[in-house]
Scaffold this active site. Structure first.
Site, PDB file in Angstrom:
ATOM      1  N   HIS A  37      21.992  32.836  45.813  1.00  0.00           N
ATOM      2  CA  HIS A  37      21.764  33.259  47.188  1.00  0.00           C
ATOM      3  C   HIS A  37      20.335  33.011  47.654  1.00  0.00           C
ATOM      4  CE1 HIS A  37      23.103  35.336  50.763  1.00  0.00           C
ATOM      5  NE2 HIS A  37      22.107  36.192  50.701  1.00  0.00           N
ATOM      6  N   SER A  84      21.795  34.207  55.535  1.00  0.00           N
ATOM      7  CA  SER A  84      22.780  35.193  55.084  1.00  0.00           C
ATOM      8  C   SER A  84      23.469  35.824  56.287  1.00  0.00           C
ATOM      9  CB  SER A  84      22.102  36.234  54.186  1.00  0.00           C
ATOM     10  OG  SER A  84      23.045  36.975  53.465  1.00  0.00           O
ATOM     11  N   ASP A 123      26.156  30.855  44.719  1.00  0.00           N
ATOM     12  CA  ASP A 123      25.891  32.066  45.502  1.00  0.00           C
ATOM     13  C   ASP A 123      27.064  33.040  45.357  1.00  0.00           C
ATOM     14  OD1 ASP A 123      25.205  33.994  47.347  1.00  0.00           O
ATOM     15  OD2 ASP A 123      24.721  32.573  48.945  1.00  0.00           O
TER      16      ASP A 123
END
Length: 697
Positions: A670, A550, A636
């Site tokens: 995600h 991320s 995501d």
């Protein structure tokens, strides 16, 4: 030896954008069209190429998966938590991907949580929700809400079957097992019950996936009759909702990255108008906890590392100091119980717990290991003397303790089992050692590193190593135990965590020095940590793999550009590598709320120039890059899949001599695959690639 194949070549369709007089050509912007068959075809081709290039690792992947499974007690039961007249817990069953959520009535005289032999069901068990049944027929499954009403009759829960974190909310009657007709699509995390369990508060999002509305739903009525209780118009702010532990108030919080505002509704008057505790002031963050006649206020008003105050619960006004600000000791949260307060804090880079008896002197709970991580577990009961918390370190498996707030007696309720590995030996923490070291950053700042290795690991630079980092949003990468990591350690790999600026390990200043126009400190700190591991003899640059996810994936892309010689490989998972393009687009999820983290490049030319100077996609050059594995997910919502897809395409075009792989989960979000076995396979895939780069495959 890898199989020689030809990598996919993304077609180039030049698209121009101009900001502050700067014109940029983006040849791969077309990949953002998720519904375009050409996009899906390209991602599919990338997956096929990655599978071909890693085909020689198939046996190793299977071995790593088997080792994780072998060391894990698959049929298991969490430590039951008492709430009212029931013990609540989750069971896992061998061969099943998801947990089974259960409860069992509390028996007369029962004060300690019941235990189970080898994870078997408890006598008198009631299954509330079986994730395996809910997930049947779906490639992905995730729970958003799981909230039992105060009277124990209703269960509000929400499900996501795609990974985009848009949940469908339902209510189950636990007295009959029937689902009510109440069903609300497209909800967000967070629910709260009224005191009499007739009303449920929940949250929905706007078109940019920003949670902005709190709704009131009356049980048994159509969702079309639900009422908006609070609408947050400021696009910088997210809303949340929760019931206080005392079950006296429903809290509605509005928070940006730097500012807070909290409203309260009496839980016994759910149709009442929300009352503001303190109006928002730019740069002032505060959170609220109810305690008797007062609201506790944890805040940073003239208190960089936060202070604790209180105000009247009947008529909130001025804040009366309770714990003054102490620079270097970051107060992170306060939990209120009838006769005690518990403050979660961090100092010197480590987490801790401080107990404050009402009317008595406070004390800190002591922990044995110099490197550890501690945090509160579920503590739903307001009137209790037992505090439940979790403890772990790089060598100590996840542990659940109960702490008597009066006698200070500490009871270990459970330590996560680690079953014998391939050699048949039981896990022994004495076979490993953990260290805390300090790297020296470019500006002279000392940056902590936590690392773990086998006790016999040489310190002559010959050992391979993995260095992990994040460094954003004041999120701290505190030491954690991992069963899958043992497969690396037992193959001689050193595992290190770089506690770089932008995180919160050393307090609010540590965070402030790694954001906005100081963001590059995050990247240079990480490189300094990598160089330190080499200098200290832990590894060598040609034996070092970097890993991040991320915002940590942004870190990976940035260090690949500024110090490609420091690593032999880089793993970037759901990486935020096209940061400037995303932050320039306010229609995307998260963008406006992120301007207080990264700056607003739309409005400020200085921010635009600064972000352009470090965002990975913009700064790919014809350098000799380390091998790169990028892992992403099609659904995501937080970091869109096309960021790594574009990044890999540009790397191949600008630095074609490199070895770059892209793996896209076509039905996840995600967090990657949702089932535990699927997650273990994903970790085995990444670790096999790492071991291959390190010469230990």
């Amino acid at each position: 030896m890898t199989t020689e194949t030809t990598p996919p070549v993304a077609r180039q369709v030049p698209a121009e954008r101009t900001h502050h007089g700067d014109t940029v050509v983006d040849e791969y912007a077309w990949l953002a069209a998720k519904d375009d068959p050409a996009t899906i075809a390209h991602l599919t081709a990338e997956n096929a190429y990655t599978e071909q290039r890693t085909a020689h690792l198939e046996a190793l992947r299977g071995t790593l998966f088997a080792e994780t499974r072998q060391r894990t007690q698959e049929t298991d039961l969490s430590v039951p938590t008492r709430k009212g007249g029931h013990w609540y817990y989750t069971r896992t069953i061998e061969g099943q991907q998801y947990g089974v959520h259960c409860r069992r009535p509390v028996r007369d005289g029962e004060t300690a949580p019941p235990v189970s032999a080898d994870g078997a069901p408890l006598d008198g068990e009631e299954v509330l929700l079986d994730g395996n049944q809910l997930a049947e027929g779906h490639d992905f499954f995730s729970l958003g809400a799981f909230d039992v009403s105060p009277d124990g009759r209703w269960l509000a829960y929400s499900t996501d079957f795609s990974g985009d974190e848009r949940f469908t909310l339902r209510i189950k009657d636990l007295s009959t097992g029937e689902l009510l007709g109440d069903e609300v699509p497209d909800t967000f995390y967070g629910t709260a019950w009224s005191a009499d369990a007739t009303v449920l508060f929940y949250i929905t999002v706007d078109e940019a996936w920003r949670p902005n509305r709190v709704w009131r739903h009356t049980v048994g009525t159509p969702s079309g009759e639900d009422v908006v209780v609070h609408l947050e118009d400021d696009e910088r702010f997210w809303v949340g909702v929760e019931l206080t532990r005392s079950e006296r108030f429903v809290l509605i919080d509005s928070t940006s990255k730097v500012t807070s505002e909290v409203r309260v509704i009496p839980a016994d008057n759910p149709t009442g108008e929300p009352a503001v505790i303190a109006p928002r002031r730019q740069g002032v963050e505060y959170s609220v906890e109810h305690h008797g006649h007062r609201f506790l206020i944890l805040h940073n008003d003239d208190a960089e590392d936060f202070a604790l105050a209180y105000t009247s619960a009947d008529a909130p006004s001025d804040w009366v100091p309770l714990i003054p600000h102490s620079p270097g000791t970051r107060l992170e949260s306060v939990d209120a119980f009838a006769d005690h307060l518990v403050v979660s804090l961090r100092s010197n880079g480590l987490t801790g717990l401080r107990v404050l008896p009402v009317g008595g002197d406070g004390h800190d709970i002591e922990f044995p290991e110099p490197i550890h991580s501690v945090g509160l577990d579920a503590n739903p009961e307001y009137r209790t003397r037992q505090l439940r918390f979790r403890y772990t370190s790089l060598v100590t498996p996840d542990s659940v303790y109960d702490y008597d707030l009066v006698t200070r007696e500490l009871t270990l309720r459970r330590r996560k089992p680690v079953l014998p590995g391939p050699d048949g030996r039981a896990y022994d923490p004495g076979d490993y050692e953990q260290h805390r070291e300090w790297a020296l950053a470019d500006d002279g700042t000392r940056v902590p590193i936590s690392l773990v290795c086998r006790r016999d690991t040489p310190r002559d630079g010959s050992a391979p190593a993995v260095i992990y980092g994040y460094g954003s949003y004041e999120a701290s990468m505190d030491p954690w135990f991992s069963i899958a990591r043992l497969s690396l350690l037992d193959r001689g790999v050193v595992f290190a965590v770089a506690h770089i600026r932008g995180g919160g390990e050393l307090g609010r200043r540590w965070y402030d020095e790694g954001k906005l126009l100081a963001k590059k400190n995050t990247f240079t700190d990480f490189v300094a940590c990598a160089r330190h591991l080499v200098k200290a003899g832990w590894t060598a640059s040609d034996r070092l793999v970097a890993r991040g996810a991320s915002a940590g994936g942004l870190l990976m892309g940035a260090v690949a550009n500024i110090a490609p010689d420091a690593f032999t490989g880089i793993v970037a998972q759901v990486p935020f590598v096209d940061a400037l393009t995303s932050i320039l687009d306010p229609s995307l999820p998260l963008t406006v709320t992120e301007w207080e983290e990264w700056g607003n490049p739309l409005a400020d030319p200085e921010v635009y120039a600064y972000m352009k100077s470090y965002t990975p996609y913009e700064n790919v050059t014809a350098a000799d890059y380390p091998a790169i594995l990028a892992v992403t997910s099609l659904n995501d919502t937080r970091v869109l899949y096309h960021e790594p897809a574009k990044w890999i395409a540009r790397l191949r075009a600008v630095a074609p001599q490199g070895d770059y792989l892209l793996k896209t989960e076509m039905g996840a979000g995600h967090g990657g695959p949702s089932g535990r076995y699927d997650a273990w396979r994903e970790e085995a895939f990444v670790n096999a690639w790492i071991l291959d780069r390190l010469g230990r495959a």
